[in-house]
Design an enzyme around this catalytic site. Sequence first.
Site, PDB file in Angstrom:
ATOM      1  N   LYS A  57       0.302   6.444   0.605  1.00  0.00           N
ATOM      2  CA  LYS A  57       1.212   5.307   0.454  1.00  0.00           C
ATOM      3  C   LYS A  57       2.439   5.568   1.327  1.00  0.00           C
ATOM      4  O   LYS A  57       3.337   6.321   0.956  1.00  0.00           O
ATOM      5  CB  LYS A  57       1.617   5.121  -1.007  1.00  0.00           C
ATOM      6  N   ALA A 100      12.320   5.170  -8.749  1.00  0.00           N
ATOM      7  CA  ALA A 100      11.867   5.461 -10.112  1.00  0.00           C
ATOM      8  C   ALA A 100      12.633   4.640 -11.145  1.00  0.00           C
ATOM      9  O   ALA A 100      12.061   4.179 -12.139  1.00  0.00           O
ATOM     10  CB  ALA A 100      12.024   6.953 -10.413  1.00  0.00           C
ATOM     11  N   GLU A 101      13.934   4.434 -10.917  1.00  0.00           N
ATOM     12  CA  GLU A 101      14.732   3.640 -11.854  1.00  0.00           C
ATOM     13  C   GLU A 101      14.317   2.176 -11.788  1.00  0.00           C
ATOM     14  O   GLU A 101      14.200   1.497 -12.813  1.00  0.00           O
ATOM     15  CB  GLU A 101      16.225   3.790 -11.525  1.00  0.00           C
ATOM     16  N   TYR A 102      14.078   1.672 -10.569  1.00  0.00           N
ATOM     17  CA  TYR A 102      13.601   0.286 -10.420  1.00  0.00           C
ATOM     18  C   TYR A 102      12.259   0.117 -11.138  1.00  0.00           C
ATOM     19  O   TYR A 102      12.053  -0.867 -11.861  1.00  0.00           O
ATOM     20  CB  TYR A 102      13.456  -0.061  -8.938  1.00  0.00           C
ATOM     21  N   SER A 154       2.309  -7.238  -3.405  1.00  0.00           N
ATOM     22  CA  SER A 154       2.561  -5.814  -3.601  1.00  0.00           C
ATOM     23  C   SER A 154       1.482  -5.256  -4.521  1.00  0.00           C
ATOM     24  O   SER A 154       0.579  -5.974  -4.948  1.00  0.00           O
ATOM     25  CB  SER A 154       3.947  -5.597  -4.195  1.00  0.00           C
ATOM     26  N   LEU A 155       1.581  -3.969  -4.838  1.00  0.00           N
ATOM     27  CA  LEU A 155       0.576  -3.315  -5.674  1.00  0.00           C
ATOM     28  C   LEU A 155       1.168  -2.930  -7.017  1.00  0.00           C
ATOM     29  O   LEU A 155       2.357  -2.613  -7.112  1.00  0.00           O
ATOM     30  CB  LEU A 155       0.055  -2.050  -4.981  1.00  0.00           C
ATOM     31  N   LYS A 191      -8.151   1.675  -3.246  1.00  0.00           N
ATOM     32  CA  LYS A 191      -8.682   0.310  -3.150  1.00  0.00           C
ATOM     33  C   LYS A 191     -10.194   0.320  -3.325  1.00  0.00           C
ATOM     34  O   LYS A 191     -10.885   1.149  -2.710  1.00  0.00           O
ATOM     35  CB  LYS A 191      -8.349  -0.293  -1.776  1.00  0.00           C
ATOM     36  N   GLU A 205       2.021  -0.918   7.808  1.00  0.00           N
ATOM     37  CA  GLU A 205       3.335  -0.372   7.464  1.00  0.00           C
ATOM     38  C   GLU A 205       3.980   0.190   8.727  1.00  0.00           C
ATOM     39  O   GLU A 205       3.368   0.985   9.453  1.00  0.00           O
ATOM     40  CB  GLU A 205       3.178   0.746   6.426  1.00  0.00           C
ATOM     41  N   CYS A 265      39.246  35.125  -5.199  1.00  0.00           N
ATOM     42  CA  CYS A 265      40.300  36.113  -4.934  1.00  0.00           C
ATOM     43  C   CYS A 265      41.702  35.521  -4.930  1.00  0.00           C
ATOM     44  O   CYS A 265      42.684  36.246  -4.748  1.00  0.00           O
ATOM     45  CB  CYS A 265      40.037  36.812  -3.602  1.00  0.00           C
TER      46      CYS A 265
END
Length: 683
Positions: free
Chosen positions: A127, A44-46, A92-93, A303, A185, A424
């Site tokens: 995916k 997500a950060e990438y 890539s997509l 697709k 994949e 304790c």
Amino acid sequence: MPLLSQMQEYQADTTFAQLEALRQKLREYEYHYHVLDNPLVPDAEYDRLMNELKNLEWQHPEWITVDSPTQRVGAKPLDGFAQVTHEIPMLSLDNAFSDEELDGFLRRMESYITEDPHTLAFCCEPKLDGLAVSILYVDGVLSQAATRGDGSTGEDITSNIRTIRNIPLKLNMDNPPARLEVRGEVFMPQKGFEELNERALEKGEKTFANPRNAAAGSLRQLDPKITRQRPLVLNAYGIGVYESDDELPATHFERLQWLKSIGIPVNNEIRLATGREQLLAFYANIQAKRPTLGYDIDGTVLKVNDIGLQEQLGFISRSPRWAIAYKFPSQEEMTVLNDVEFQVGRTGAITPVAKLEPVFVAGVTVSNATLHNGDEIERLGIVIGDTVIIRRAGDVIPQIVGVVMDRRPENAKKIEFPTACPVCESAVVRVEGEAVARCTGGLFCGAQRKEALKHFVSRKAMDIDGVGEKLIEQLMERELVHTPADLFKLDHTTLMRLERMGEKSAQNALNSIEKAKNTTLARFLFALGIRDVGEATAQNLANHFHNLAAIRTATFEQLQAVQDVGEVVANRIVRFWQEPHNVAVVEDLISQGVHWQDVIQVEIADNPLKGKNVVLTGTLTQLTRDQAKALLQSFGCKVSGSVSSKTDYLIAGEKAGSKLAKAQELGVKILTEQEFIALTGEN
């Protein structure tokens, strides 16, 4: 956030140097992800940084360069493998993260085709979270295989691909194409991943962080013998090079079915959908199935089904216009570790809990995560103030899986493990050879008492379903209950004084407590919470000694004669009965009316089930799963959750699935429920 709104957030005075710094950061992340199989940040950060770069380049098209990450697919291959040039680039997509971005994808197609995108048929696929590969068949025989690499050049992994069992070395057809390139994949199913890590732990080897890393690391081994031992699987998703006198089918879906017919594995969840609503329905359906699929996915791939329309739509620099990956909310996110608190469990285990800056992960807001123990803190190299990577998959408790070292602040603070119990103040000790540190306070410790009571009333122990965790917490806070025996001294008036306790709730609790007085010796032993005495061990103790008096007076040597009781467990049982407080609680419980029938010794010498390893699967109709398990344990059976070469019997109920298939493959003796009951002599 819609693309236009994101663009408006950027300032016009962005410098080229700032843009270059962003590109360099992305290149670093790509290198660690694609080449080293060691991601530095969550996907997500990438994705966020890539979107930021795309938007900046949109604002400044004069700054776009051919080596920008927006113009490439992956990272350059390692020098350890021979390089393979892809005749047709492996692109890539583009990603969508919201329904609005999916709408934008459909809308953009309108400029290139006359058909209404909202009426088009799409081939919809999960995916898969693995490694993209190209496999070339020449005259029907597997000739070469390569990773995607940077989209133009990959690594030759032919020897490793040949070891994957579901990839045919020869196509199942009479007149194969002169050349056929299958794209797909390679991934590792979750069960195989867990077993791989278990074996690594047994050997003292490093474990993999997740199935994707395991698949990538396995596929790119220089020694194919290692790859052969890894549980890898291929799912094909398309065709690259194709040379034949026979034409391929005219739709993407039909091409995948054709691949399946000639022996190439494709995913079972692939479906056709027409229009926006059906696309969203497929997305929702796969997202709901995600926890039960048995392999990792991070979204759906949509697709255009018609190959002719795919050709009309064409490509942009790094992805096709006719496909998009609609990704699920991230299962990994970054946040800041604000503090660490230490919790005390039933057996005194001290568990560090990370207190996090709240972050939205996989559909929920996460503010706490387990750090397991001191070894895990040391392994992660984590300190307070760090930016950390949080992972939450399905119903799994959120955990910290990594630290973003380049974001460590100057005022970061070392995590100090307590030497005294935070509840304790008893001493905290760590026994040599154990990863867990423990409070030595025993039942003097309020936290241990509370957890011991929760365990005592739990379903597999005394099964007091009218007394839950919140009620126990109230009873302890008001000092109405100190030991399990005190539960049997409660009355209606006392319960009615508690918060949110009405007439009916109070009576239900008392009825459950009264009902629990009639139990079994095995349940009672398990409920006592003797460390490392689980359900199976409690049942074995009951079967071996037949009554509580014999267990209380059993010697260390006598205990070791019990199935699955070794030195450590025998020591813990002996020490439990040497503690006067424990004996007093047990005697108090019996005086309050807790009772059971002594276990009757049954001669089972000639029974074929005696001492065997047994697995239950499917739906049983004459017994509950717990009843069947208890019956097996009464014959000295070890009941396991998974089938292996050590399994003696599989008892298969209705709708038995993968366990039955594996048992058949391994030649394990299979019993129906009726055959099992007949063997036990039960009516």
